[in-house]
Motif scaffolding. Structure first.
Motif, PDB file in Angstrom:
ATOM      1  N   TYR A  34       0.749  -1.138   0.097  1.00 18.69           N
ATOM      2  CA  TYR A  34       0.120  -0.125   0.333  1.00 18.69           C
ATOM      3  C   TYR A  34       0.983   1.128   0.100  1.00 18.69           C
ATOM      4  O   TYR A  34       0.014   2.236   0.249  1.00 18.69           O
ATOM      5  N   VAL A  40      -2.953   7.097   0.992  1.00 16.66           N
ATOM      6  CA  VAL A  40      -2.359   6.646   2.059  1.00 16.66           C
ATOM      7  C   VAL A  40      -1.101   7.277   1.558  1.00 16.66           C
ATOM      8  O   VAL A  40       0.489   7.260   1.221  1.00 16.66           O
ATOM      9  N   TYR A  42       3.083   6.349   3.659  1.00 15.93           N
ATOM     10  CA  TYR A  42       3.773   5.573   3.902  1.00 15.93           C
ATOM     11  C   TYR A  42       5.104   5.939   4.810  1.00 15.93           C
ATOM     12  O   TYR A  42       5.682   6.686   3.438  1.00 15.93           O
ATOM     13  N   LEU A  77       1.763   2.809   7.660  1.00 13.45           N
ATOM     14  CA  LEU A  77       0.373   3.564   7.050  1.00 13.45           C
ATOM     15  C   LEU A  77      -0.368   4.306   7.358  1.00 13.45           C
ATOM     16  O   LEU A  77      -0.604   4.144   8.769  1.00 13.45           O
ATOM     17  N   SER A  79      -3.856   6.593   6.401  1.00 13.79           N
ATOM     18  CA  SER A  79      -4.741   6.748   5.773  1.00 13.79           C
ATOM     19  C   SER A  79      -6.160   7.565   6.209  1.00 13.79           C
ATOM     20  O   SER A  79      -6.249   7.395   7.340  1.00 13.79           O
ATOM     21  N   ASN A  93     -10.672   2.181   0.221  1.00 11.40           N
ATOM     22  CA  ASN A  93      -9.110   2.115   0.327  1.00 11.40           C
ATOM     23  C   ASN A  93      -8.811   1.414   1.828  1.00 11.40           C
ATOM     24  O   ASN A  93      -8.706   0.855   2.288  1.00 11.40           O
ATOM     25  N   ASN A  96     -10.705  -1.158   3.178  1.00 15.30           N
ATOM     26  CA  ASN A  96      -9.720  -2.698   2.202  1.00 15.30           C
ATOM     27  C   ASN A  96      -8.473  -2.933   2.442  1.00 15.30           C
ATOM     28  O   ASN A  96      -8.275  -3.729   3.374  1.00 15.30           O
ATOM     29  N   ILE A  97      -7.485  -1.520   3.108  1.00 11.33           N
ATOM     30  CA  ILE A  97      -7.047  -1.752   3.820  1.00 11.33           C
ATOM     31  C   ILE A  97      -7.107  -2.536   4.980  1.00 11.33           C
ATOM     32  O   ILE A  97      -6.156  -3.380   6.227  1.00 11.33           O
ATOM     33  N   TYR A  98      -7.599  -1.385   5.867  1.00  7.74           N
ATOM     34  CA  TYR A  98      -8.060  -2.306   7.660  1.00  7.74           C
ATOM     35  C   TYR A  98      -8.053  -3.756   7.167  1.00  7.74           C
ATOM     36  O   TYR A  98      -7.919  -4.202   8.099  1.00  7.74           O
ATOM     37  N   ASP A 100      -7.322  -6.187   4.927  1.00  6.69           N
ATOM     38  CA  ASP A 100      -6.167  -7.248   4.447  1.00  6.69           C
ATOM     39  C   ASP A 100      -5.121  -6.554   5.844  1.00  6.69           C
ATOM     40  O   ASP A 100      -4.882  -7.947   6.263  1.00  6.69           O
TER      41      ASP A 100
END
Lengths: 176, 171, 185
Positions: A34, A40, A42, A77, A79, A93, A96-98, A100
């Motif tokens: 990500y 996002v 990083y 990370l 967001s 996003n 999804n990120i959470y 994942d």
């Protein structure tokens, strides 16, 4: 005969290193996946003299910067769900990120010592004693707070107590 | 009421009020800070205090209202922790207190009760107020105080036995 | 003994007077009910109550620190002095005209010096990294402290507690409690 056993030993060590690194890779892979997505942020921190000096200047606290010298790696990370966008790109996003994170990160290898649930807030803090590097500990924070998502991994020769002291040290200097 | 009068009539109540605040807020430091604010409030209300027949009861009510407001303002959250990990790896001054294991259990169990029950237990069992006095301070009926007290005592026992496995034979 | 059972019954119904409770504590403390703390011996069913009463006794002694009064009176007198402060402020503004210009000049000089030194080593990227890392570590630290503060305070709701919540009258509570006791002993 000797050459053969040396070769076997060598392969064994190589294999172990690869296996051990593979475990570490779950974390690295997740963060890198990500790292370049819109919306996002990083951040990958590995100590360097310049950075450490910068840290020391920013904190203005010797104890804090000493403690941070023991930190070998930090990955972050973050967001944010943006205003109108909540239902669209950044919102998706975010979720999804959470989700994942909960699936792909090696959570099973950690011990969860804190979970906070409160309305739109869900925060998990996990802790691990590193097997690969003696005395090193790992910390994992997976936090969903309203519109802010933060996933933070820290590795270092610091324990809960040491890291816990940090905010008090920073607090004293009015950092927050 | 001037400052000297205040020092004689209200300040002596500070420890009692502090214990009540601590019971409600479940936090020593928070209660300390709250006590400063509560005393200032009482000072600001000193003219009302003068007219009130029972300064102690009035002060307890002010304390209770202030703490309940703080509790309401704090969002209701569920927090789960793994005590074992923390206790082994953090500095915990509480751990070095002389209180025995049993006393710690009692302390934990009380903290788990709902606010009103904690408050009534504090007022009755520790501060020694009568049911009538408690009813006056909480602005409720004597019957209601009895009910809350009853529930508090029963639930406390239940929590110790069920949740903390207070098992006579272990001790 | 029947006497005790009756007092206890009323105790758990919230019907005992302060005198009766005092008598109960006395009886328990004087060991007249054969409560023993030795492991392995048959305990009296009032052992739990003894722990509670001991706890309440120790709680009576909790007090605020010595500096409480001083801090408080400082705050109270602050409130009286508000007017004075505003007077002092305007005095400072008037007097410091020249001094202020000098200070600003010195300030500029220092700032320019510092800026030069600082921008040599770190890129913007670096600065961002440092800031985010510090924020992240502080956030973790805050949560660790949050967890530590809650040791002993909170727990997960369990089923048995739900039963108490759902009991609608004192008799149900009583039955539930004393049945559990019956099983334990």
């Amino acid at each position: 005969m000797k050459a053969k056993s040396i070769l076997i030993a060598f392969i064994a060590v190589l294999a172990t290193t690869i296996v051990l690194n593979a475990k570490d890779d779950r974390i690295t892979k997740f963060f890198e996946k990500y790292s370049n997505i819109e919306g996002v942020t990083y951040v990958n921190f590995t100590p360097s003299p310049a950075l450490m000096e910068g840290m020391e200047e920013k904190t203005q606290d010797k104890e804090a910067s000493d403690m941070m010298k023991n930190i070998s790696s930090v990955k972050i990370l973050t967001s944010k769900k943006r205003g109108e966008d909540k239902q669209n790109k950044s919102g998706k996003n975010f979720d999804n990120i959470y989700n994942d994170a909960l699936k792909s990160l090696p959570i099973d290898e950690f011990e969860k010592f804190l979970e906070v649930k409160e309305g739109k807030k869900d925060v998990k803090m996990l802790y691990k004693s590193s097997k690969e590097k003696a005395k090193a500990k790992e910390f994992l924070l997976i936090a969903k707070e309203g519109d802010d998502l933060s996933i933070i991994w820290v590795e270092g020769l610091v324990d809960l107590k040491d890291l816990g002291k940090l905010s008090k040290m920073m607090g004293n200097k009015g950092m927050k | 009421m001037e400052l000297e009068d205040f020092k004689i009539k209200v300040i002596p109540l500070k420890n009692k009020l502090f214990r009540i605040a601590k019971r409600l807020l479940n936090d020593y430091e928070l209660a300390e800070d709250a006590m400063q604010e509560i005393m200032i409030k009482l000072w600001e209300k000193r003219f009302e205090l003068d007219k009130h027949p029972n300064i102690e009861a009035f002060s307890v009510t002010v304390t209770k209202n202030y703490c309940i407001d703080i509790l309401r303002a704090k969002k209701v959250s569920t927090i789960e922790i793994n005590e074992e990990i923390l206790e082994n790896r953090m500095d915990n001054p509480d751990n070095s207190f002389e209180k025995s294991e049993l006393q710690m259990l009692v302390s934990k169990a009380i903290a788990y009760l709902p606010e009103m029950q904690r408050l009534v237990l504090q007022l009755r069992e520790i501060e020694g107020y009568s049911i009538e006095e408690i009813a006056f301070m909480l602005d409720t009926s004597i019957g209601n105080v009895r009910v809350i007290l009853s529930r508090a005592r029963l639930q406390l026992k239940s929590i110790l036995i069920n949740k903390y496995k207070f098992n006579y034979e272990r001790y | 003994m029947k006497d005790i059972k009756e007092i206890l019954d009323r105790f758990y119904k919230g019907e005992t007077t302060l005198e009766e409770e005092s008598k109960l504590r006395e009886l328990i403390n004087n060991n007249q009910l054969r409560i023993t703390e030795e492991k392995g011996t048959l305990p009296s069913e009032l052992f739990l109550e003894k722990q509670l009463f001991d706890f309440y006794e120790s709680e009576k002694e909790i007090e605020l620190g010595d500096d409480f009064d001083e801090k408080l009176f400082d705050k109270i007198s602050e409130k009286k002095v508000v007017k004075l402060n505003t007077k002092v402020k305007s005095l400072i503004y008037r007097v410091s005209g020249i001094a202020a210009v000098l200070l600003v000049a010195i300030g500029f000089y220092l700032i320019f010096n510092f800026k030069e030194n600082q921008s040599k080593e770190l890129t913007n990227e670096d600065k961002k990294t440092i800031e985010y890392t510090l924020d992240a570590l502080t956030m973790m630290s805050d949560y660790i402290n949050l967890a530590n503060e809650h040791i002993g305070k909170l727990s997960i709701i369990e089923e048995s507690f739900e039963k108490i919540h759902n009991a609608t009258n004192i008799e149900e509570y009583n039955d539930y409690i004393f049945n559990i006791l019956g099983e334990e002993s």
